[in-house]
Design an enzyme around this catalytic site. Sequence first.
Site, PDB file in Angstrom:
ATOM      1  N   ASP A 338      47.358  42.334  43.818  1.00  0.00           N
ATOM      2  CA  ASP A 338      48.632  42.291  42.507  1.00  0.00           C
ATOM      3  C   ASP A 338      49.122  42.850  43.461  1.00  0.00           C
ATOM      4  OD1 ASP A 338      48.546  41.341  39.875  1.00  0.00           O
ATOM      5  OD2 ASP A 338      49.629  43.400  39.696  1.00  0.00           O
ATOM      6  N   ILE A 339      50.971  42.642  43.414  1.00  0.00           N
ATOM      7  CA  ILE A 339      52.046  43.708  43.284  1.00  0.00           C
ATOM      8  C   ILE A 339      52.891  44.083  42.538  1.00  0.00           C
ATOM      9  CG2 ILE A 339      54.771  43.330  43.873  1.00  0.00           C
ATOM     10  CD1 ILE A 339      53.798  40.938  44.747  1.00  0.00           C
ATOM     11  N   GLU A 381      51.944  36.781  40.021  1.00  0.00           N
ATOM     12  CA  GLU A 381      51.591  37.986  41.507  1.00  0.00           C
ATOM     13  C   GLU A 381      50.628  38.620  42.238  1.00  0.00           C
ATOM     14  OE1 GLU A 381      52.223  40.581  38.135  1.00  0.00           O
ATOM     15  OE2 GLU A 381      52.574  38.599  38.289  1.00  0.00           O
TER      16      GLU A 381
END
Length: 464
Positions: A338-339, A381
């Site tokens: 996950d960004i 994301e």
Amino acid sequence: MMEHRLSLSQIVEGSPVASFVIDCNHVVTHWNLACETFTGKKAFEMIGTSNQWQAFYTSPRPVLADLMLDEALEKSVGLFYPGKVQLSSNVRGVFEAEDYFAHFGEHGRWIYFTATPIRDDCGKVVGAMETLQDVSQRHEVEAALQASQAFLAQIVDGSSVATFVIDRNHTVTHWNRACEALTGLAAKEVIGSKEQWRAFYPSERPVMADLIMNGAMAEDVDQFYHGKFRPSRLIEGVFEAEDFFSQFGPEGKWVFFTAAPLRDMDGCVVGAIETLQDMNERRLAEEALKASEARYRDLSMTDGMTGLFNSRHFYESVEKELERARRYGRPLSLLLMDIDNFKKVNDQYGHLEGDKVLQSLAMVIRGCLREMDSAYRYGGEEFIVVLPETRSEDAVNVAQRLRQRFADQIQRPAPEQILHCTVSIGVSQFIVGDDAKSLVKRADEGTYQAKHQGKNCVVWVDPS
């Protein structure tokens, strides 16, 4: 009389020809098994009744056997069977006819039927017998012959279908302009010769029309057109094929061709006709369709933003990998990433720059994968990487390499402005009893822990 009846019963019942008998009162006395099969009417339905018409017509009317009992025989026959009945040339007093019965069989039948009077010892007519034979096939052959003859008469230079004809000696008798245009061989070069093969092949060999003229069966045709031909679904004895002829035109052509026998009035094969159609455009259309279907298939399982597989395809693919891991006991690991602070990137720099960050991570992921690995945009994301044949420690190494490369990426959301983004990664390894949901859940827990440990790190979740 009893002996006479017994003899008649034996003759009628034992006959393979559909037959029935009526007495002088037009009552059915015999209706043999062949007649049951032929008409679909059972003997017990007909014997003892005067309903013989039901087997042939939709409303009450005399059948030919009924007319044999009529004193005004010839007048009655002409009334009910105009132009269809004649006296037998072989047996005196017997009438024969042919007619079409639309309700027989799936497509109707042509029937040849005869009616014979039955007389007692004094010569008095006491009944009549009628026999029936299916002559539909003969009519079909005659119709096909007439069609062939009519078509052959129209083989002129103006025909748009490339066509040539050979006679019983395999000599070319017709070679139309369309055939000249398709093959590049002029009619004057081939008509009157047996060199039709020159238009299609580099050395002498039979063309499809030659094989038809020779009475070839499917196995004979297969020797020359293996995997390229099939019997016609429409006409018995006709074959059709599709093949590529490299000498047609500058780049060669795909040609669909059919060959059919030509018969005389006695049904003897006296020649063969072959037609040819340029199938290049259809082939190109088919190839374009296949390419379109492939593009659609790719789009249906690919994320348009990043070019990675989408979440729907993930669930289809991971099940196959899980099954392989279960069956063969092979290791399987999964990364879920996950960004970090992605919402802040979108809020501060806009969604266009956020999209560039997603694309940047996708590029990094692709650069870290082996051929057997697969990557997916799981949602927003979040990304998933599936690593077959990979234990947790090796999966962690892959995740660390991926994390570092992404952190090293330089994002430029605005002129003279540099942004470094990071990613938090959870790692899980398949254990017995896992399904897709449990495997993803552990990796998700790892991502959650990585976030709480300060982000930009990798956490492997021990299933124990």
